[in-house]
Design a protein around this motif. Structure first.
Motif, PDB file in Angstrom:
ATOM      1  N   GLN A   1       0.830  -1.206   0.000  1.00  0.00           N
ATOM      2  CA  GLN A   1       0.000   0.000   0.000  1.00  0.00           C
ATOM      3  C   GLN A   1       0.868   1.260   0.000  1.00  0.00           C
ATOM      4  N   HIS A   2       1.925   1.223   0.805  1.00  0.00           N
ATOM      5  CA  HIS A   2       2.833   2.366   0.836  1.00  0.00           C
ATOM      6  C   HIS A   2       3.507   2.573  -0.518  1.00  0.00           C
TER       7      HIS A   2
ATOM      8  N   LYS B   1       2.297   1.727  -3.393  1.00  0.00           N
ATOM      9  CA  LYS B   1       1.284   2.272  -4.301  1.00  0.00           C
ATOM     10  C   LYS B   1       1.093   3.767  -4.071  1.00  0.00           C
ATOM     11  N   GLN B   2       1.120   4.179  -2.804  1.00  0.00           N
ATOM     12  CA  GLN B   2       0.984   5.603  -2.505  1.00  0.00           C
ATOM     13  C   GLN B   2       2.138   6.405  -3.103  1.00  0.00           C
TER      14      GLN B   2
ATOM     15  N   SER C   1       1.727   6.476  -6.863  1.00  0.00           N
ATOM     16  CA  SER C   1       0.633   7.385  -7.215  1.00  0.00           C
ATOM     17  C   SER C   1       1.076   8.841  -7.116  1.00  0.00           C
TER      18      SER C   1
ATOM     19  N   LEU D   1       6.341  12.323   2.201  1.00  0.00           N
ATOM     20  CA  LEU D   1       5.477  11.145   2.196  1.00  0.00           C
ATOM     21  C   LEU D   1       6.278   9.886   2.506  1.00  0.00           C
TER      22      LEU D   1
ATOM     23  N   LEU E   1       5.595   7.423   5.630  1.00  0.00           N
ATOM     24  CA  LEU E   1       5.294   6.002   5.442  1.00  0.00           C
ATOM     25  C   LEU E   1       6.294   5.123   6.186  1.00  0.00           C
TER      26      LEU E   1
END
Length: 408
Positions: free
Chosen positions: A10-11, A13-14, A17, A210, A214
């Motif tokens: 998930q991290h 993907k963040q 993104s 970010l 994370l």
């Protein structure tokens, strides 16, 4: 899939993104700057086209004005010369009549002169006067013609000088306009580069912020998982070990397995040692002391196993702390490398821009000098050719010719 792996994905993907969003933002930024530069170029081109059309119109107007001025002065000279000629002829007629009457009176008063001789004398005098007046008239016409030709030549010279001055003013205006446009283009490019620098630094800060958040979240989650594991390790040691191994990264799992194996091997060695010690003491001690000896050995073994378990747990904590510190250090090093790479990229791009600006300024100045030199050389050739032709046609200095300005 374990919770730890799911969180890492998930991290990731963040981060991907955000990188895609920042890339799209940078693409839009560069496209906007390109359009802005193209708009400036188009506006500059249209402005130069308008200037060229205005110069062409001014040139046509100046040519027509010069022709009208030449015609006006030529007509003025012709009109003045007609008046002079008319007055001259009128005076000649008066002089002719007066001289004729005077000569006739003189001849008539002299009675000694025969009549035929008087007539012959009057005829010769008449012819002489007519010839003299004709010569004077021809001389006047010649002077007028010379003055007219000289005036026309001087008018052409004045037109050439005015045209040269006009061309110099126009080329100065054109070159100054180009210089101003190029300076505006360079200023625009510098502003665009500065805005790109600001955007690049802001985007890098967002990405690194970010990533830091994370990683901190990941470390916090790992720490919470480890603390939860520590709280329940007495009740669910084997099950929790298996679950924790699946949640932790592979490198941590391998390290924990190694520590656990070391702990188990140490426990086995201690069990063998205590077993041998128990057998030895049971052989040498009286049978009545066996129970006390077994109890003491059991307590000592339990105490040492507890110490080993504590050492094992401490090793796990140290391993987790070391991994966290290592990850943080790696992330900080990565951020520093990214920052240095960005600043180097900005510095190189700015140096190239400044070099490009300097080269364009040199080329612009060179083009300006060449254009002015070409114009002055052409005008000098035209002036020399005009003066040579004037000398060949018999005209001397034309600077003394004066023209009356028309103030109508």
């Amino acid at each position: 899939m374990s919770g730890h792996k799911r969180m890492r994905r998930q991290h990731q993907k963040q981060l991907i993104s955000l990188e895609n969003r920042l890339k799209a933002e940078m693409d839009q930024h560069r496209l906007r700057l390109q359009k802005e530069l193209e708009t400036h170029g188009n506006n500059s081109y249209e402005e130069m086209e308008r200037l060229a059309r205005r110069h062409a119109a001014q040139t046509d107007k100046e040519i027509k004005s010069s022709l009208l001025e030449e015609n006006r002065i030529q007509l003025q000279v012709v009109s003045q010369q007609k008046k002079e000629l008319s007055s001259f002829l009128e005076n000649q007629k008066k002089d002719y009549r007066l001289c004729k009457d005077k000569t006739r009176d003189e001849v008539t008063q002299d009675a000694a002169i025969p009549k035929e001789e008087k007539q012959e004398h009057l005829s010769r005098h008449k012819e002489t006067m007519q010839r003299s007046q004709a010569e004077e008239e021809a001389r006047l016409l010649g002077q007028q013609r010379a003055l007219y030709d000289r005036t026309c030549r001087a008018l052409k010279r004045r037109s050439v000088v005015k045209r040269h001055q006009f061309e110099q003013e126009q080329i100065r205006e054109e070159l100054n306009k180009k210089r101003i446009q190029k300076e505006m283009e360079h200023a625009l490019q510098i502003r665009q580069d500065e805005s790109t620098q600001d955007l690049e630094r802001r985007q890098l800060l967002l990405l690194q912020t970010l990533r830091t958040q994370l990683v901190r979240m990941q470390h916090q989650t790992e720490l919470e998982n480890q603390e939860e594991y520590d709280d329940r390790r007495q009740r669910e040691l084997h099950r929790k070990h298996s679950l924790e191994q699946r949640q932790q990264p592979r490198t941590l799992k391998m390290l924990e397995v190694q520590i656990k194996k070391q702990f188990q091997d140490t426990c086995k060695v201690q069990n063998k040692q205590y077993k041998a010690l128990r057998n030895h003491q049971m052989e040498v001690a009286p049978k009545g002391d066996h129970r006390l000896i077994l109890k003491a050995l059991k307590e000592e073994q339990t105490h040492k196993l507890a110490l080993l378990a504590e050492q094992y747990q401490h090793s796990i904590h140290q391993m987790m702390a070391s991994q966290t510190t290592k990850t943080k250090s790696q992330m900080e090093s990565q951020h520093e490398r990214e920052q240095q790479k960005l600043e180097q990229k900005i510095s190189i791009r700015r140096a190239h821009l400044e070099e490009k600006v300097e080269e364009e300024q040199v080329l612009l100045q060179k083009d300006r000098s060449e254009r002015i030199k070409q114009l002055l050389d052409r005008q000098e050739r035209e002036s020399d050719g005009f003066h040579s032709e004037s000398s060949r046609l018999g005209f001397g200095s034309l600077g003394s010719v004066d023209f009356k300005e028309d103030h109508r």
